[in-house]
Motif scaffolding. Structure first.
Motif, PDB file in Angstrom:
ATOM      1  N   LYS A 704       6.359  -1.336   0.851  1.00  0.00           N
ATOM      2  CA  LYS A 704       6.446  -0.975   2.262  1.00  0.00           C
ATOM      3  C   LYS A 704       5.752  -2.072   3.070  1.00  0.00           C
ATOM      4  CE  LYS A 704       6.633   3.170   3.647  1.00  0.00           C
ATOM      5  NZ  LYS A 704       6.348   4.536   4.127  1.00  0.00           N
ATOM      6  N   ILE A 705       6.513  -2.700   3.952  1.00  0.00           N
ATOM      7  CA  ILE A 705       5.994  -3.814   4.758  1.00  0.00           C
ATOM      8  C   ILE A 705       5.259  -3.231   5.960  1.00  0.00           C
ATOM      9  CG2 ILE A 705       6.601  -5.933   5.961  1.00  0.00           C
ATOM     10  CD1 ILE A 705       9.231  -5.927   4.359  1.00  0.00           C
ATOM     11  N   ASP A 706       4.013  -3.635   6.130  1.00  0.00           N
ATOM     12  CA  ASP A 706       3.173  -3.057   7.174  1.00  0.00           C
ATOM     13  C   ASP A 706       3.719  -3.364   8.562  1.00  0.00           C
ATOM     14  OD1 ASP A 706       0.490  -1.671   7.677  1.00  0.00           O
ATOM     15  OD2 ASP A 706       0.367  -3.447   8.963  1.00  0.00           O
ATOM     16  N   ARG A 707       3.473  -2.405   9.497  1.00  0.00           N
ATOM     17  CA  ARG A 707       3.966  -2.537  10.868  1.00  0.00           C
ATOM     18  C   ARG A 707       3.362  -3.745  11.579  1.00  0.00           C
ATOM     19  NH1 ARG A 707       4.097   1.949  13.287  1.00  0.00           N
ATOM     20  NH2 ARG A 707       3.795   3.246  11.433  1.00  0.00           N
ATOM     21  N   SER A 708       2.212  -4.247  11.121  1.00  0.00           N
ATOM     22  CA  SER A 708       1.608  -5.399  11.786  1.00  0.00           C
ATOM     23  C   SER A 708       2.469  -6.654  11.649  1.00  0.00           C
ATOM     24  CB  SER A 708       0.212  -5.658  11.193  1.00  0.00           C
ATOM     25  OG  SER A 708       0.311  -5.953   9.817  1.00  0.00           O
ATOM     26  N   PHE A 709       3.373  -6.699  10.642  1.00  0.00           N
ATOM     27  CA  PHE A 709       4.297  -7.827  10.506  1.00  0.00           C
ATOM     28  C   PHE A 709       5.614  -7.568  11.244  1.00  0.00           C
ATOM     29  CE2 PHE A 709       1.814  -8.018   6.461  1.00  0.00           C
ATOM     30  CZ  PHE A 709       1.148  -9.197   6.745  1.00  0.00           C
ATOM     31  N   ILE A 710       5.923  -6.283  11.457  1.00  0.00           N
ATOM     32  CA  ILE A 710       7.219  -5.941  12.074  1.00  0.00           C
ATOM     33  C   ILE A 710       7.150  -6.098  13.597  1.00  0.00           C
ATOM     34  CG2 ILE A 710       8.951  -4.137  12.304  1.00  0.00           C
ATOM     35  CD1 ILE A 710       8.562  -5.311   9.462  1.00  0.00           C
ATOM     36  N   ALA A 711       6.045  -5.689  14.218  1.00  0.00           N
ATOM     37  CA  ALA A 711       5.955  -5.708  15.680  1.00  0.00           C
ATOM     38  C   ALA A 711       6.231  -7.087  16.274  1.00  0.00           C
ATOM     39  CB  ALA A 711       4.585  -5.179  16.119  1.00  0.00           C
ATOM     40  N   PRO A 712       5.682  -8.197  15.715  1.00  0.00           N
ATOM     41  CA  PRO A 712       5.927  -9.510  16.332  1.00  0.00           C
ATOM     42  C   PRO A 712       7.075 -10.285  15.681  1.00  0.00           C
ATOM     43  CG  PRO A 712       4.113  -9.705  14.797  1.00  0.00           C
ATOM     44  CD  PRO A 712       4.601  -8.290  14.695  1.00  0.00           C
ATOM     45  N   ALA A 730      10.472  -8.833  -3.490  1.00  0.00           N
ATOM     46  CA  ALA A 730      10.825  -7.498  -3.964  1.00  0.00           C
ATOM     47  C   ALA A 730      12.187  -7.498  -4.654  1.00  0.00           C
ATOM     48  CB  ALA A 730      10.832  -6.515  -2.788  1.00  0.00           C
ATOM     49  N   GLN A 731      13.139  -8.250  -4.091  1.00  0.00           N
ATOM     50  CA  GLN A 731      14.463  -8.318  -4.725  1.00  0.00           C
ATOM     51  C   GLN A 731      14.370  -8.947  -6.100  1.00  0.00           C
ATOM     52  OE1 GLN A 731      16.644 -10.482  -1.757  1.00  0.00           O
ATOM     53  NE2 GLN A 731      17.232  -8.628  -0.584  1.00  0.00           N
ATOM     54  N   ALA A 732      13.542  -9.991  -6.228  1.00  0.00           N
ATOM     55  CA  ALA A 732      13.390 -10.657  -7.521  1.00  0.00           C
ATOM     56  C   ALA A 732      12.760  -9.734  -8.541  1.00  0.00           C
ATOM     57  CB  ALA A 732      12.554 -11.930  -7.354  1.00  0.00           C
ATOM     58  N   LEU A 733      11.904  -8.807  -8.063  1.00  0.00           N
ATOM     59  CA  LEU A 733      11.223  -7.883  -8.975  1.00  0.00           C
ATOM     60  C   LEU A 733      11.952  -6.540  -9.066  1.00  0.00           C
ATOM     61  CD1 LEU A 733       7.517  -8.539  -7.885  1.00  0.00           C
ATOM     62  CD2 LEU A 733       8.667  -9.372  -9.948  1.00  0.00           C
ATOM     63  N   HIS A 734      13.177  -6.474  -8.503  1.00  0.00           N
ATOM     64  CA  HIS A 734      14.007  -5.275  -8.561  1.00  0.00           C
ATOM     65  C   HIS A 734      13.314  -4.089  -7.882  1.00  0.00           C
ATOM     66  CE1 HIS A 734      16.457  -7.596 -11.311  1.00  0.00           C
ATOM     67  NE2 HIS A 734      15.389  -7.797 -12.092  1.00  0.00           N
ATOM     68  N   MET A 735      12.729  -4.370  -6.721  1.00  0.00           N
ATOM     69  CA  MET A 735      12.076  -3.324  -5.934  1.00  0.00           C
ATOM     70  C   MET A 735      12.753  -3.213  -4.578  1.00  0.00           C
ATOM     71  SD  MET A 735       8.052  -4.242  -6.613  1.00  0.00           S
ATOM     72  CE  MET A 735       7.435  -4.554  -8.286  1.00  0.00           C
ATOM     73  N   GLU A 736      12.783  -1.985  -4.053  1.00  0.00           N
ATOM     74  CA  GLU A 736      13.306  -1.780  -2.712  1.00  0.00           C
ATOM     75  C   GLU A 736      12.221  -2.130  -1.692  1.00  0.00           C
ATOM     76  OE1 GLU A 736      14.730   2.154  -2.236  1.00  0.00           O
ATOM     77  OE2 GLU A 736      16.049   2.092  -3.999  1.00  0.00           O
ATOM     78  N   THR A 737      12.637  -2.335  -0.459  1.00  0.00           N
ATOM     79  CA  THR A 737      11.697  -2.621   0.618  1.00  0.00           C
ATOM     80  C   THR A 737      11.934  -1.663   1.773  1.00  0.00           C
ATOM     81  OG1 THR A 737      13.202  -4.322   1.438  1.00  0.00           O
ATOM     82  CG2 THR A 737      11.321  -5.058   0.109  1.00  0.00           C
ATOM     83  N   THR A 738      10.835  -1.248   2.389  1.00  0.00           N
ATOM     84  CA  THR A 738      10.881  -0.400   3.579  1.00  0.00           C
ATOM     85  C   THR A 738      10.003  -1.028   4.645  1.00  0.00           C
ATOM     86  OG1 THR A 738      11.250   1.632   2.325  1.00  0.00           O
ATOM     87  CG2 THR A 738      10.362   1.870   4.547  1.00  0.00           C
ATOM     88  N   ALA A 739      10.576  -1.191   5.822  1.00  0.00           N
ATOM     89  CA  ALA A 739       9.813  -1.746   6.942  1.00  0.00           C
ATOM     90  C   ALA A 739       9.297  -0.596   7.804  1.00  0.00           C
ATOM     91  CB  ALA A 739      10.664  -2.682   7.764  1.00  0.00           C
ATOM     92  N   GLU A 740       7.996  -0.614   8.108  1.00  0.00           N
ATOM     93  CA  GLU A 740       7.389   0.437   8.923  1.00  0.00           C
ATOM     94  C   GLU A 740       7.287  -0.024  10.382  1.00  0.00           C
ATOM     95  OE1 GLU A 740       4.307   2.850   6.249  1.00  0.00           O
ATOM     96  OE2 GLU A 740       3.722   0.753   6.475  1.00  0.00           O
ATOM     97  N   GLY A 741       7.313   0.940  11.277  1.00  0.00           N
ATOM     98  CA  GLY A 741       7.044   0.643  12.674  1.00  0.00           C
ATOM     99  C   GLY A 741       8.208   0.002  13.417  1.00  0.00           C
ATOM    100  N   ILE A 742       9.461   0.270  13.039  1.00  0.00           N
ATOM    101  CA  ILE A 742      10.619  -0.282  13.753  1.00  0.00           C
ATOM    102  C   ILE A 742      10.794   0.497  15.059  1.00  0.00           C
ATOM    103  CG2 ILE A 742      13.104  -0.688  13.657  1.00  0.00           C
ATOM    104  CD1 ILE A 742      12.861  -0.860  10.627  1.00  0.00           C
ATOM    105  N   GLU A 743      10.780  -0.222  16.159  1.00  0.00           N
ATOM    106  CA  GLU A 743      10.851   0.438  17.464  1.00  0.00           C
ATOM    107  C   GLU A 743      12.043  -0.014  18.316  1.00  0.00           C
ATOM    108  OE1 GLU A 743       7.164   0.128  19.500  1.00  0.00           O
ATOM    109  OE2 GLU A 743       6.016   1.169  17.939  1.00  0.00           O
TER     110      GLU A 743
END
Length: 785
Positions: A704-712, A730-743
């Motif tokens: 889960k990618i923290d909202r502090s990277f998503i806001a800017p 994450a793709q290389a390690l076969h993991m999904e990704t979720t971005a938090e704080g999408i506004e």
């Protein structure tokens, strides 16, 4: 037992039951005398009551029997005998001994009184009118109670009196059994009589125990007095006698040898001068002047003194004497001399000094301990209240000291504490005080420091001195400090308040990242009070239904459908209103409440997931504190099984701080949950510690990618680059990704283009309760993957 002989007229078992004490002659004779004296003190009052009640009976019932006035004369005669005995006792010196015969005489006198009073209800109750019956019965009961307790110090007399009076009353009631209510009165009379007899016995035993205790104390006092006199006269280390002028009139050979005293050479030297002479040219770090002055003052007074400590030098060594003396008058009664004994207490004094050191100073570091520091702080508060100036109190705590003990052993931890203590002591003035309060907690009292600038400069100098590498058995370790400061009197004028406020400042320094200096402010105290109030509120929040869950949808960016939900804990308090999780979750963790709350959240989230479509994943956050529970995996799997939720529909979100605990145990717990089918997500990725090693050692299902990277992300190429790197990793390690704080829609579109799988934020939906989120999901159009 002598006392039992006084009861020879009674059965042996009754005698033993009634005896108030056990003593041999002549002690029993002394006890008997005290019993009789105690009884005689109440005799005038008791006889007055008998005479009054007798005339009252005669006045009320004079028309009924012809013999009643003869009964009154008999009562007056018996009362006069009692008053005569009392008068004789007053005119003579207090008797010290009494025979068993005297006890029997008192018992007979009480028995006659009981017989006289018992005859009234026995002869008159059955034939008297109802009002007179009640009067007779009331007087009889009153006389039973009053007489029993008045005679309690002589239980034989009390028993005789109560039994005869109660027996007569019972005879009267038996004769009137044909009258209504008499049987009940008879039962009550017997019951009350037994209660009085039992009470008399208990009180008599208590009085007898007191007599025995007083006698034993007097005996012990005599023994102690004899031993003390024997000690003063025969077993002293040395004897001495001083005239009223202070010169030695007599001294033992041992004293003369110790003081190098010759009566022929030094006839005019006094005891104080001789002791002072032993200190000439000697240097032992002791100033004898105050002790010698105390001795001089004692010899100039008129009161005995005991164990007065005096230092002197014998054979080049410092010794301590304890002097005891009392004034004696010469035969002509014109002058007062002193006669006394001396004891060498050097070993005792050294032991006391060592005990004092152990009681006031820390054994490991040699610094003042908490008790000594609080005493000094109290003195500082007293001085300040008198206008003597302020001071600064510093509370210091070593950062991450537990890691040193865990990694290198407690021996090296102790070496580090000693080194830090030495460095602290080197940085303070002689009038300041450094103390170790316990563990790795220290305190410094800066006398006269009242300026923040002055204290700040000192703290910076202290930190530079402390934070130098220490060589611990070949290991180079650099200690670090956090410091909290409170000022006297600005931040408190008594010990508890100052220590509390300095601790609050220290807590603030640690909360802000350690290695800092923080000065106390009133806001810290307010936050501390709110924290305590929140903790109290949390303890009842579960039972009171104040905690509830909200669910925020997680959006599949490519398909535009709901992929899952995150369960978010909310607290709506009747006292505090809506409390932010950022505020109450740390409180729950520190208070140890997070385990119960975490399991409650997990169970409610799993129950909610059962009511949602079958492919939606429910995400639940786990606190780092929950991993302290060795049975965490068992409890989680038990909840999943109890709720009937497939393990694959549960996703547990953890943060990187979890791996600061015992990594092996944490990994074992995560692997067990993962093998059971539960999904594991790494939350707030990239904001904490380096996580690459954990990504390699554990197959997370999601980052889960923290909202502090998503806001800017739209305005910051650096943030976009970081997010892109995380997604590729994450793709290389076969993991999904979720971005938090999408506004915004632009953020969602950009993240989809970067390859992010899911996202959550206010752009998609705010956190909703279960009913609202169910409706929200149902309203979404079906979309193909």
């Amino acid at each position: 037992m002598a006392e039992l002989h006084a009861l020879s007229l009674l059965p042996a078992r009754v005698q033993q039951w009634l005896a108030p004490y056990e003593a041999d002659e002549p002690l029993a004779a002394s006890f008997r005398a005290q019993q009789l004296q105690a009884m005689l003190r109440l005799t005038p009052l008791a006889m007055a009551v008998n005479i009054f009640n007798g005339f009252f009976i005669a006045w009320r019932l004079a028309t009924v029997p012809s013999w009643l006035w003869a009964w009154v004369l008999a009562l007056l005669f018996v009362a006069a005998q009692g008053l005569r005995a009392w008068q004789r006792a007053r005119q003579r010196p207090p008797r010290l001994l009494a025979s068993p015969k005297a006890i029997r005489r008192a018992a007979r006198h009480a028995g006659v009184l009981g017989l006289l009073w018992g005859s009234i209800p026995a002869l008159l109750f059955a034939s008297a009118p109802a009002p007179d019956q009640m009067m007779i019965l009331a007087i009889s009961c009153g006389m039973i109670c009053a007489g029993g307790f008045a005679l309690v110090t002589v239980p034989e007399a009390a028993l005789s009196y109560v039994l005869l009076l109660a027996g007569g009353s019972a005879v009267g009631l038996v004769r009137a059994l044909d009258q209504p209510g008499t049987a009940t009165l008879l039962v009550l009379l017997v019951t009350y009589g037994l209660v009085v007899i039992a009470s008399v016995r208990v009180m008599a035993r208590s009085y007898g125990s007191r007599l025995a205790a007083e006698a034993d104390a007097a005996h012990q006092q005599q023994i102690v007095g004899l031993l003390l006199r024997d000690f003063e006269e025969n077993t002293s280390d040395f004897l001495w006698e001083v005239s009223s002028e202070g010169t030695l009139r007599h001294s033992s050979n041992r004293l003369d040898q110790a003081l190098c005293y010759s009566r022929q050479d030094d006839p005019d030297l006094g005891l104080v001068e001789l002791i002072a002479r032993t200190h000439r040219g000697a240097s032992h770090g002791i100033d004898p002047s105050s002790h010698l002055r105390s001795l001089q003052v004692a010899l100039q007074g008129s009161q005995p003194f005991r164990d007065l400590p005096v230092p002197l030098v014998i054979g080049g060594q410092l010794r301590w004497w304890a002097l005891t003396a009392k004034p004696t008058w010469r035969l002509d009664q014109t002058r007062q001399d002193w006669r006394g004994v001396g004891v060498d207490i050097t070993h005792k004094k050294h032991a006391e000094d060592e005990m004092h050191r152990l009681a006031h100073f820390d054994v490991l570091t040699g610094l003042a301990n908490r008790r000594h520091f609080q005493h000094r702080l109290q003195q500082q508060c007293t001085r300040d209240s008198a206008g003597a100036g302020g001071a600064a109190l510093l509370c210091l705590d070593m950062d991450n000291f537990k890691r040193v003990n865990d990694a290198y052993g407690h021996g090296n931890g102790d070496l580090l504490l000693k080194t830090v203590a030495q460095r602290m002591a080197q940085q303070v003035r002689s009038r300041d005080l450094v103390a170790r309060l316990g563990g790795d907690e220290f305190a410094i009292l800066l006398d006269g420091a009242s300026s923040r600038t002055e204290v700040q400069v000192f703290c910076e100098r202290l930190v530079r001195a402390i934070e130098q590498p220490c060589d611990l058995s070949g290991l180079a370790i650099t200690p670090h400090l956090s410091i909290g400061v409170a000022f006297l009197p600005h931040d408190g004028n008594h010990v508890d308040a100052l220590l509390h406020h300095a601790d609050l400042a220290l807590y603030e320094a640690k909360q802000r990242g350690r290695g800092q200096v923080q000065f106390f402010s009133i806001e810290m105290d307010q936050r501390a009070h709110r924290r305590i109030a929140l903790e109290d509120g949390l303890r009842s929040a579960l039972a009171g239904g104040e905690l509830h869950l909200a669910f925020q949808p997680q959006w599949h960016l490519a398909s535009g459908r709901v992929a899952g939900l995150e369960a978010l804990l909310r607290w709506t308090s009747a006292r505090f209103g809506s409390v932010s999780p950022a505020e109450f979750i740390p409180v729950a963790e520190e208070a140890g409440l997070i385990r119960d709350i975490g399991l409650w959240v997990l169970e409610r989230a799993c129950q909610a997931a059962r009511q949602l479509p079958g492919d939606l994943v429910m995400s639940v956050n786990l606190s780092v504190c929950q991993f302290d529970d060795a049975l965490l995996a068992d409890k989680i799997l038990a909840v999943v099984e109890r709720c009937g939720l497939p393990p694959g529909r549960l996703e547990l979100e953890i943060t990187e701080s979890v791996f600061l605990q015992d990594t092996d145990d944490v990994m074992a717990t995560l692997h067990r949950l993962h093998h059971a089918g539960v999904r594991i997500a790494l939350d707030d990725f990239g904001t904490g510690y380096s996580s690459l090693a954990y990504l390699r050692s554990f197959p997370f299902d999601r980052l889960k990618i923290d909202r502090s990277f998503i806001a800017p992300i739209q305005s910051s190429p650096e943030s976009e680059a970081i997010v892109h790197s995380v997604i590729e990793l994450a793709q290389a390690l076969h993991m999904e990704t979720t971005a938090e704080g999408i506004e915004t829609a632009e953020q969602a579109q950009l993240l989809q283009g970067l390859g992010c799988v899911t996202g959550q934020g206010f752009f998609f939906a705010r956190p909703l309760d279960l009913a609202a989120v169910t409706s929200f999901i149902a309203a979404q159009p079906a979309t193909a993957n």
